[in-house]
Design a protein around this motif. Structure first.
Motif, mmCIF file in Angstrom:
data_model
loop_
_atom_site.group_PDB
_atom_site.id
_atom_site.type_symbol
_atom_site.label_atom_id
_atom_site.label_comp_id
_atom_site.label_asym_id
_atom_site.label_seq_id
_atom_site.Cartn_x
_atom_site.Cartn_y
_atom_site.Cartn_z
ATOM 1 N N GLU A 163 12.442 -21.967 44.239
ATOM 2 C CA GLU A 163 12.021 -21.836 42.845
ATOM 3 C C GLU A 163 12.447 -23.035 42.009
ATOM 4 O O GLU A 163 11.708 -23.493 41.122
ATOM 5 C CB GLU A 163 12.595 -20.550 42.241
ATOM 6 C CG GLU A 163 12.213 -20.310 40.797
ATOM 7 C CD GLU A 163 10.718 -20.123 40.593
ATOM 8 O OE1 GLU A 163 10.196 -20.623 39.572
ATOM 9 O OE2 GLU A 163 10.078 -19.483 41.450
ATOM 10 N N THR A 204 4.307 -27.874 45.051
ATOM 11 C CA THR A 204 4.169 -26.526 45.599
ATOM 12 C C THR A 204 2.856 -26.495 46.366
ATOM 13 O O THR A 204 1.796 -26.811 45.814
ATOM 14 C CB THR A 204 4.151 -25.457 44.497
ATOM 15 O OG1 THR A 204 5.346 -25.540 43.736
ATOM 16 C CG2 THR A 204 4.044 -24.061 45.106
ATOM 17 N N THR A 210 5.343 -16.612 43.459
ATOM 18 C CA THR A 210 5.338 -17.863 44.214
ATOM 19 C C THR A 210 3.919 -18.361 44.387
ATOM 20 O O THR A 210 2.962 -17.607 44.320
ATOM 21 C CB THR A 210 5.989 -17.674 45.593
ATOM 22 O OG1 THR A 210 5.235 -16.721 46.332
ATOM 23 C CG2 THR A 210 7.421 -17.231 45.467
#
Length: 464
Positions: A129, A165, A15
């Motif tokens: 994700e 992100t 991540t």
């Protein structure tokens, strides 16, 4: 663009943009290099993938990655801040040196107490994700749903579909080590027609939760119904404010006076009014950076865990939010986890706001309104008098006249000049559902329902 010499690419299943290990390495390097009395470092890493469209055509697809480092150096009661995006050894050393040199040149702040110390915190998971891995082709397919709807109706669509992100590491020399990564997906469009326009948007941490078809259909419907708008006289009206408009007002309250610095300096509408009724009893507003129904960020930019803070409850002023500096100015008060990056002249600000839903649908609000105005959203809002919460701005992308419980015709956009607290004091109907509205200021977000209120003051007209 960051310059991270020797940086390995993100591995499958990992991540974040750089990953927690690398962000921690950068933070520890800064702490080791520092020679001041106290040191704080914020390392942020992010990737934004954006698909833009206009005139019913996708015209741009871009990916931007960025890593930045911000260092706050404390010498005695002097503070210096420096930032940069070279995260190599030499680059970090320069940032530390600049921050410490800046601190030497400052005057002492006698009210400064200390950087915060570590506090226990439970994790929050807002990394999806599917959002992080969303490909340009997938965004293009979803955008094309909006474009097809616009073409079918002889309209033109413009807007953007983005996936992000965001990764954050906050560390200080007193032991704080806070790391977090989250994703955000956002789609928004303005659809233009013959003398009319419509707007639609959705935001979520999970790209799979977005429905571009619904967003496009909402904007198309508004654009079609907005054609050939007519004038209406300025004045005070009963209004139905959709979620976007309500979120704009609530966010403005956050900047105007839900923070402790404005409260302490008596330039907040909350100053001297804790425990008093400031809105109607249907209004409850709070801030919660850990609520997964919004865009969560579980700690602030000092690494302090965020607390849920009720700001207005049942119309009564309850609390304001604090960072470590403003908390240190009052006996027995602790930071609520609402610091922004230093230096910050605003002081602490709530960036994860929620307004409680009610028991009426927008359809029920409409049918109960004899005469009024339906407002889709506001545009270019600015404070006029923060203590009185007076806000001015324009309606946009779907403004309609209501007569005898029905929308009868589109009207040209209006300028309003209105006290937010007065508007909220006259709310008599609150929507059953809330919408996440992402601000243009970073990732500030408000979850708000639609409302009906009375005596809303429109002060001017437009030609469109």
């Amino acid at each position: 663009m960051s310059r991270d010499r020797g940086l390995a690419p993100r591995r499958k299943g990992e991540t974040g943009v750089l990953g927690e290990k690398r962000l921690r390495e950068i933070a520890e390097s800064v702490i080791d290099l520092a020679t001041g009395d106290q040191t704080e470092v914020i390392v942020s890493s992010g990737q934004t993938d954006l698909t833009r469209f206009a005139v019913n055509t996708i015209h741009q697809n871009v990916t931007e990655t960025e890593t930045s480092v911000r260092v706050r150096a404390i010498r005695g009661r002097k503070t210096g801040v420096a930032s940069g995006n070279d995260v190599g050894k030499e680059g970090l050393a320069r940032i530390v040196e600049m921050a410490e040199s800046a601190a030497q040149l400052q005057q002492e702040n006698p009210e400064f107490v200390s950087l915060p110390k570590p506090e226990p915190s439970t994790p929050v998971n807002a990394f999806v994700e599917a959002t992080a891995a969303c490909a340009p082709e997938e965004r293009a397919d979803r955008v094309n749903v909006i474009l097809a709807l616009a073409r079918e109706n002889g309209l033109e669509a413009a807007g953007a579909f983005s996936t992000e992100t965001e990764e954050l590491m906050v560390a200080n020399s007193l032991g704080i080590r806070a790391h977090y990564v989250r994703t955000i997906a956002d789609v928004r469009t303005v659809v233009m027609g013959r003398m009319g326009s419509g707007f639609g948007s959705q935001t979520s941490t999970d790209v799979r939760a977005l429905d571009p078809g619904a967003v496009g259909q909402e904007a198309v419907d508004k654009a079609l119904r907005s054609a050939d708008a007519t004038d209406v006289e300025p004045g005070e009206y009963t209004v139905i404010l959709e979620e976007e408009a309500v979120a704009d007002m609530v966010r403005s309250l956050g900047f105007m006076g839900f923070g402790a610095l404005a409260f302490q300096e008596r330039r907040s509408f909350m100053s001297g009014r804790i425990g008093e009724t400031v809105t109607g009893d249907a209004i409850t507003i709070w801030d919660d950076g850990r609520d997964l129904c919004g865009l969560p960020l579980p700690f602030d930019f000092e690494g302090v865990p965020k607390r849920r803070v009720v700001l207005i409850e049942g119309g009564v002023a309850k609390n304001v939010v604090y960072d470590s500096f403003t908390a240190g100015r009052e006996d027995g008060v602790k930071s609520t986890g609402h610091a922004l990056p230093s230096p910050n002249p605003r002081g602490p600000v709530p960036i994860n706001l929620f307004m409680e839903t009610g028991s009426e649908t927008k359809e029920e609000m409409l049918s109960a309104t004899k005469r009024g105005i339906w407002v889709t959203r506001f545009h270019y809002t600015n404070p006029v008098h923060p203590v009185k919460t007076v806000l001015t701005g324009m309606t946009r992308d779907g403004t309609f006249l209501i007569e005898n419980g029905k929308i009868t015709r589109p009207i040209k956009n209006l300028r309003f000049t209105q006290s937010i607290l007065e508007a909220l004091a006259k709310v008599d109907m609150v929507g059953t559902t809330a919408k996440i509205v992402k601000s243009g200021y970073g990732s500030f977000a408000v979850s708000a329902p639609a409302v009906r209120t009375h005596g809303f003051r429109f002060t001017g007209t437009t030609d469109f």
